[in-house]
Design an enzyme around this catalytic site. Structure first.
Site, PDB file in Angstrom:
ATOM      1  N   LYS A  82       7.357  48.192-163.287  1.00  0.00           N
ATOM      2  CA  LYS A  82       7.049  47.024-164.304  1.00  0.00           C
ATOM      3  C   LYS A  82       8.233  45.998-163.864  1.00  0.00           C
ATOM      4  CE  LYS A  82       6.260  45.769-168.671  1.00  0.00           C
ATOM      5  NZ  LYS A  82       5.782  44.802-168.374  1.00  0.00           N
ATOM      6  N   LYS A 118       8.642  43.631-159.425  1.00  0.00           N
ATOM      7  CA  LYS A 118       8.752  41.891-159.722  1.00  0.00           C
ATOM      8  C   LYS A 118       7.699  41.255-158.780  1.00  0.00           C
ATOM      9  CE  LYS A 118      11.587  39.519-161.985  1.00  0.00           C
ATOM     10  NZ  LYS A 118      12.430  39.795-163.252  1.00  0.00           N
ATOM     11  N   THR A 202      14.245  39.129-175.278  1.00  0.00           N
ATOM     12  CA  THR A 202      15.523  38.980-174.432  1.00  0.00           C
ATOM     13  C   THR A 202      16.581  38.675-174.939  1.00  0.00           C
ATOM     14  OG1 THR A 202      14.058  38.667-172.514  1.00  0.00           O
ATOM     15  CG2 THR A 202      16.297  38.307-171.943  1.00  0.00           C
ATOM     16  N   SER A 360       8.628  44.790-174.027  1.00  0.00           N
ATOM     17  CA  SER A 360       7.556  45.046-173.076  1.00  0.00           C
ATOM     18  C   SER A 360       6.968  46.444-173.160  1.00  0.00           C
ATOM     19  CB  SER A 360       7.664  44.496-171.598  1.00  0.00           C
ATOM     20  OG  SER A 360       7.701  43.175-171.543  1.00  0.00           O
TER      21      SER A 360
HETATM   22  N1  GLU Z   1      11.434  39.500-166.574  1.00  0.00           N
HETATM   23  C1  GLU Z   1      11.805  40.056-167.619  1.00  0.00           C
HETATM   24  C2  GLU Z   1      12.908  40.694-166.897  1.00  0.00           C
HETATM   25  O1  GLU Z   1      13.589  40.356-165.940  1.00  0.00           O
HETATM   26  C3  GLU Z   1      11.003  40.870-168.391  1.00  0.00           C
HETATM   27  C4  GLU Z   1      10.189  41.886-167.545  1.00  0.00           C
HETATM   28  C5  GLU Z   1       9.268  42.757-168.405  1.00  0.00           C
HETATM   29  O2  GLU Z   1       9.116  42.716-169.665  1.00  0.00           O
HETATM   30  O3  GLU Z   1       8.443  43.867-167.938  1.00  0.00           O
HETATM   31  O4  GLU Z   1      13.830  41.739-167.330  1.00  0.00           O
END
Ligand code: GLU
Length: 426
Positions: A82, A118, A202, A360
């Protein structure tokens, strides 16, 4: 963003700015402290899988441009991988790999049933039209569709991607699979199965980490002087939550410069004027540089922009008593050591920014159940998880006498190491 060549991956001070190398260094230390054998490091030092794709896109002027993208899946012993997808001109394969490792650590720290993944596309969304962005988002999903899915690898927003991009990606995936697949991706608009509270998650998580860190240093948030680097999703909502909680936000910045007012900036006004990429300083005559911003006299500093901002070159000049990393990788390892020697309490990225992936996870759970929660429920669950995780990392740093970054890695790496061992991989 990650540095591209060997030359540019070394700062003037000689320190290594390659984020993959630095995360591997700390993973190794954490595994050694926990007593794991070398083979566990061999498994975890790189992602299990990295897909490199080239995506041809018809641009609005009729020409075709071929974009390069990546999807890295670090370790899926605990569960599906994820993590977000970033759209940025400086994306590199090595950076995406490091970011996927950080996602594994975040999932371990907040105890989610995931490994880390990622994605990234080398592009500049600030220079692209709405329709070009739609074609690129859909093209990326077609290119990686075989290795992603609700029980394989679940993407989400990251730098310069948002709920609209998640909606196009979800629609493309559902078309390919021929059934509605909301659990394929998180960070969607509410009407497409997004979760209440995801957009601000976040920043909410970072706010909680600032609060917990301030308690440890006996700093009252009321009137505390806060500096935030970056005015994107994390930085802008954080500025709002901080000023709502009585703190004085005396500095903010975007990619082009920074604003400073010792009396406190008018955050509501700035939020109103920022564009969708978080740019706002271009509207002001009197600006300072991002470097000057980081060195401002303040109680709490939150780097919420890009990598390698606090380095051996400026760590001595940071005046904040607490640094909370909302961005991924803003502080180098040398700078981490310098800050820790100077008694600055640093809340590392893999803990501080884990609120996004936590909500998420809630979104994915709601999609799987088809039953949706209230905002209060989401926030209460987020707070419980973040506060517990902070305590866990803080306690580890105290009892094992290590800095907060190493403590966070020790907490974060354990679950995937154990899951890999039970599966017989190591
Ligand atoms: N891009 C965000 C992070 O770096 C969220 C990742 C997500 O929600 O899966 O944590």
């Amino acid at each position: 963003m990650a540095q591209q060549s060997d030359d540019s991956s070394r700062a003037k001070t000689g320190e290594n700015l390659d984020v993959l190398v630095s995360t591997q260094t700390v993973i190794k230390k954490a595994l050694d402290k926990l007593g794991y054998p070398e083979q566990v490091f061999e498994l975890l030092k790189e992602p299990l899988r990295v897909m490199h794709v080239r995506i041809p896109i018809r641009m609005d002027d009729g020409t075709v441009k071929v974009f390069t993208g990546y999807r890295a899946q670090h370790n899926d012993a605990v569960g599906p991988t994820k993590g977000g997808v970033r759209f940025h001109p400086d994306v590199t394969e090595s950076e995406v790999k490091a970011l996927s490792i950080w996602m594994s650590l975040k999932a371990g720290i907040v105890d989610l049933p995931y490994g880390g993944g990622k994605g990234g596309i080398i592009c500049d969304p600030r220079q692209m039209s709405f329709r070009e962005l739609e074609r690129l988002s859909r093209g990326y999903v077609r290119a990686i569709s075989q290795i992603v899915g609700p029980t394989k690898d679940i993407p989400a927003p990251d730098v310069f991607t948002n709920s609209q991009i998640m909606a196009w990606m979800m629609d493309e995936y559902s078309r390919i699979r021929e059934f509605d697949s909301p659990g394929f991706i998180t960070g969607k608009p509410l009407v497409l199965g997004g979760s209440r509270g995801r957009e601000t998650a976040t920043a909410k998580g970072v706010t909680l980490m600032v609060r917990e860190a301030a308690k440890k240093r006996d700093i009252s948030l009321n009137g505390a002087r806060v500096v935030i680097q970056g005015f994107g999703n994390a930085g802008s909502f954080l500025a709002k939550f901080m000023s709502d909680s009585g703190a004085k936000v005396i500095g903010i910045s975007d990619a082009y410069g920074a604003l400073h007012d010792d009396e406190g900036l008018d955050i509501d006004y700035l939020l109103d004027r920022r564009d969708s990429f978080g740019t706002v300083t271009n509207l002001f005559k009197e600006t300072i540089s991002n470097q000057e911003l980081l060195e401002l006299d303040c109680d709490i500093l939150v780097p919420a922009a890009v990598e390698n901002q606090i380095t051996a070159a400026n760590a001595h000049k940071i005046k904040a008593k607490i640094v909370v990393e909302a961005a991924n990788g803003p502080t180098t390892l040398d700078a981490t050591r310098i800050l820790s020697e100077r008694g600055v309490l640093l809340v590392p990225d893999v803990l501080a920014s884990a609120g996004g992936v936590t909500v998420s996870y809630f979104e994915w759970v709601q999609n799987n159940q088809g039953y949706y929660w209230s905002e209060e429920e989401v926030e209460a669950k987020l707070e419980e998880i973040m506060v517990k995780s902070f305590e866990n990392v803080y306690r580890t740093s105290q009892t094992r006498k290590v800095d907060m970054r190493l403590a966070a890695y020790m907490v974060g790496v354990r679950k995937m190491a154990e899951a890999s061992r039970f599966r017989g991989w190591v």
